[in-house]
Design a protein around this motif. Structure first.
Motif, PDB file in Angstrom:
ATOM      1  N   ASN A  97      -7.448  17.694   0.180  1.00  0.00           N
ATOM      2  CA  ASN A  97      -6.150  17.423   0.804  1.00  0.00           C
ATOM      3  C   ASN A  97      -5.323  18.686   0.997  1.00  0.00           C
ATOM      4  OD1 ASN A  97      -6.567  14.674   1.048  1.00  0.00           O
ATOM      5  ND2 ASN A  97      -5.637  14.197  -0.921  1.00  0.00           N
ATOM      6  N   LEU A  98      -5.661  19.757   0.302  1.00  0.00           N
ATOM      7  CA  LEU A  98      -4.937  21.020   0.460  1.00  0.00           C
ATOM      8  C   LEU A  98      -5.419  21.819   1.661  1.00  0.00           C
ATOM      9  CD1 LEU A  98      -4.897  22.137  -3.297  1.00  0.00           C
ATOM     10  CD2 LEU A  98      -3.180  20.808  -2.050  1.00  0.00           C
ATOM     11  N   ALA A 124       0.846  -1.183   0.000  1.00  0.00           N
ATOM     12  CA  ALA A 124       0.000   0.000   0.000  1.00  0.00           C
ATOM     13  C   ALA A 124       0.882   1.232   0.000  1.00  0.00           C
ATOM     14  CB  ALA A 124      -0.930   0.007   1.218  1.00  0.00           C
ATOM     15  N   LEU A 125       0.270   2.339  -0.376  1.00  0.00           N
ATOM     16  CA  LEU A 125       0.984   3.609  -0.380  1.00  0.00           C
ATOM     17  C   LEU A 125       1.256   4.051   1.053  1.00  0.00           C
ATOM     18  CD1 LEU A 125      -1.061   5.260  -3.227  1.00  0.00           C
ATOM     19  CD2 LEU A 125       1.321   4.584  -3.346  1.00  0.00           C
ATOM     20  N   CYS A 148      -2.928   9.306   0.040  1.00  0.00           N
ATOM     21  CA  CYS A 148      -2.585   8.575  -1.185  1.00  0.00           C
ATOM     22  C   CYS A 148      -3.339   7.257  -1.266  1.00  0.00           C
ATOM     23  CB  CYS A 148      -1.074   8.334  -1.246  1.00  0.00           C
ATOM     24  SG  CYS A 148      -0.092   9.834  -1.450  1.00  0.00           S
ATOM     25  N   ARG A 149      -3.537   6.599  -0.137  1.00  0.00           N
ATOM     26  CA  ARG A 149      -4.298   5.348  -0.147  1.00  0.00           C
ATOM     27  C   ARG A 149      -5.754   5.595  -0.506  1.00  0.00           C
ATOM     28  NH1 ARG A 149      -1.041   4.239   4.484  1.00  0.00           N
ATOM     29  NH2 ARG A 149      -2.724   4.920   5.857  1.00  0.00           N
ATOM     30  N   THR A 150      -6.336   6.682  -0.006  1.00  0.00           N
ATOM     31  CA  THR A 150      -7.715   7.005  -0.355  1.00  0.00           C
ATOM     32  C   THR A 150      -7.841   7.329  -1.837  1.00  0.00           C
ATOM     33  OG1 THR A 150      -8.030   7.890   1.881  1.00  0.00           O
ATOM     34  CG2 THR A 150      -9.678   8.470   0.223  1.00  0.00           C
ATOM     35  N   THR A 151      -6.894   8.087  -2.364  1.00  0.00           N
ATOM     36  CA  THR A 151      -6.907   8.399  -3.793  1.00  0.00           C
ATOM     37  C   THR A 151      -6.786   7.137  -4.632  1.00  0.00           C
ATOM     38  OG1 THR A 151      -5.872  10.537  -3.305  1.00  0.00           O
ATOM     39  CG2 THR A 151      -5.818   9.782  -5.584  1.00  0.00           C
ATOM     40  N   SER A 152      -5.921   6.224  -4.224  1.00  0.00           N
ATOM     41  CA  SER A 152      -5.777   4.974  -4.955  1.00  0.00           C
ATOM     42  C   SER A 152      -7.053   4.134  -4.890  1.00  0.00           C
ATOM     43  CB  SER A 152      -4.593   4.183  -4.393  1.00  0.00           C
ATOM     44  OG  SER A 152      -4.449   2.939  -5.053  1.00  0.00           O
TER      45      SER A 152
END
Length: 326
Positions: free
Chosen positions: A208-209, A116-117, A122-126
């Motif tokens: 995320n920003l 996993a990332l 990043c995991r949610t985006t993936s």
């Protein structure tokens, strides 16, 4: 649009009581020819008619796109084909073990499911990208079912045209048509889930920003999809949540300020140097000067005349004897 397709669609629109906007006429300039046969502009392409029921099926997952289910028991048959996992329809291709070991060594240890990332965003985006890919794969699987049914319909119609009316063939034709409509419904739903997942993915990248908590992000990610703006109706509560997050962050910085690297390095207590077992040298035993060290390390060269003068001479009788002490 082809002439035959235009003719059939015109009859279908009239039979199904659908609305179809008239084709747009090319704009004419006042400087064009009025009598002589000049160059005429080609007519613009006409778009296909809008089918409301397809739009309803497509937007069923747009009310709560983040928590929408990818697979339903009712539409599992049209959206799954034999060997879909081997063909790459079910999920994204897995990450290579060598790449995982190079980019994130702790995640590459163990079974393949643990790759996993490193960060949670990043995991949610993936995961959102994987949902969109799976939904698109379901739509592609439905196309296989639709193609088989349509091919069967074409053969049944040819048999009816050549041999005349056949009751069993006619019943099979009607059944194949109904199944094709069901597959079309499943395709529309799968495409709608794919589009909704991509909208949620774009919202997640922008969230995320900000400094919003993960629990507050769910309210924005699960808001209904709007075709006009990205966040849609959820933008009304965005200002309040963002202001509250900023206030809490400023309060934490005021009461618990972070130490910078320079201050943290300067504020560390310095440890005393280790005491040597040997006593400190006195002034008499001070270290020699650099010139004296050089002289001791490297003696000066003497000439042959100096060596002869400094060498002891043998005693002779002519040498004067020292006087005797009285």
């Amino acid at each position: 649009m082809d002439a035959e397709l235009f003719r059939i669609l015109s009859k279908a629109v009239e039979e199904l009581n659908l609305q179809w906007a008239p084709p747009e006429e090319p704009e004419r300039s006042r400087l064009d020819e009025w009598f002589l046969p000049g160059r005429r502009q080609a007519p613009r392409q006409r778009a296909a008619p809008f089918f409301p029921e397809v739009h309803v099926e497509l937007t069923k997952s747009w009310h709560a796109p983040y928590s929408a289910r990818l697979r339903t028991s009712q539409q599992s048959a049209p959206t799954s084909v034999d060997g879909s996992s081997e063909k790459g329809y079910d999920s994204l291709p897995p990450l290579e073990e060598a790449v995982a070991a190079h980019l994130c060594p702790p995640a590459a240890v163990g079974c393949k499911t643990k790759r996993a990332l490193p960060s949670k965003p990043c995991r949610t985006t993936s995961a959102l990208a994987g949902r969109a890919y799976t939904s698109a794969g379901q739509a592609a699987s439905s196309l296989h079912t639709m193609a088989i049914l349509q091919m069967f319909q074409a053969k049944l119609l040819r048999a009816l045209d050549e041999s005349g009316f056949d009751a069993p063939a006619f019943r099979d034709l009607r059944s194949a048509t109904d199944l094709a409509l069901r597959a079309t419904k499943a395709t529309a739903q799968a495409i709608g889930r794919s589009m909704a997942s991509l909208v949620v993915l774009e919202c997640h990248l922008w969230l995320n920003l900000t400094e919003i908590k993960d629990t507050d992000k769910t309210a924005f990610l699960d808001a209904p999809v709007s075709p006009l703006v990205l966040f849609g109706p959820a933008i009304e509560g965005f200002t309040e949540r963002f202001t509250a997050a900023q206030k809490s962050s400023q309060a934490m910085r005021h009461f618990l300020p972070k130490r910078s690297s320079s201050t943290s390095a300067s504020s560390r207590p310095r440890t005393a140097p280790a005491q040597q077992s040997k006593p400190a040298p006195s002034t008499a035993q001070a270290a020699p000067a650099p010139k004296e060290q050089r002289r001791r390390a490297r003696p000066a060269r003497r000439s042959s005349f100096q060596r002869q003068r400094q060498a002891p001479r043998p005693k002779t009788e002519l040498d004067p004897k020292p006087p005797k002490s009285s």
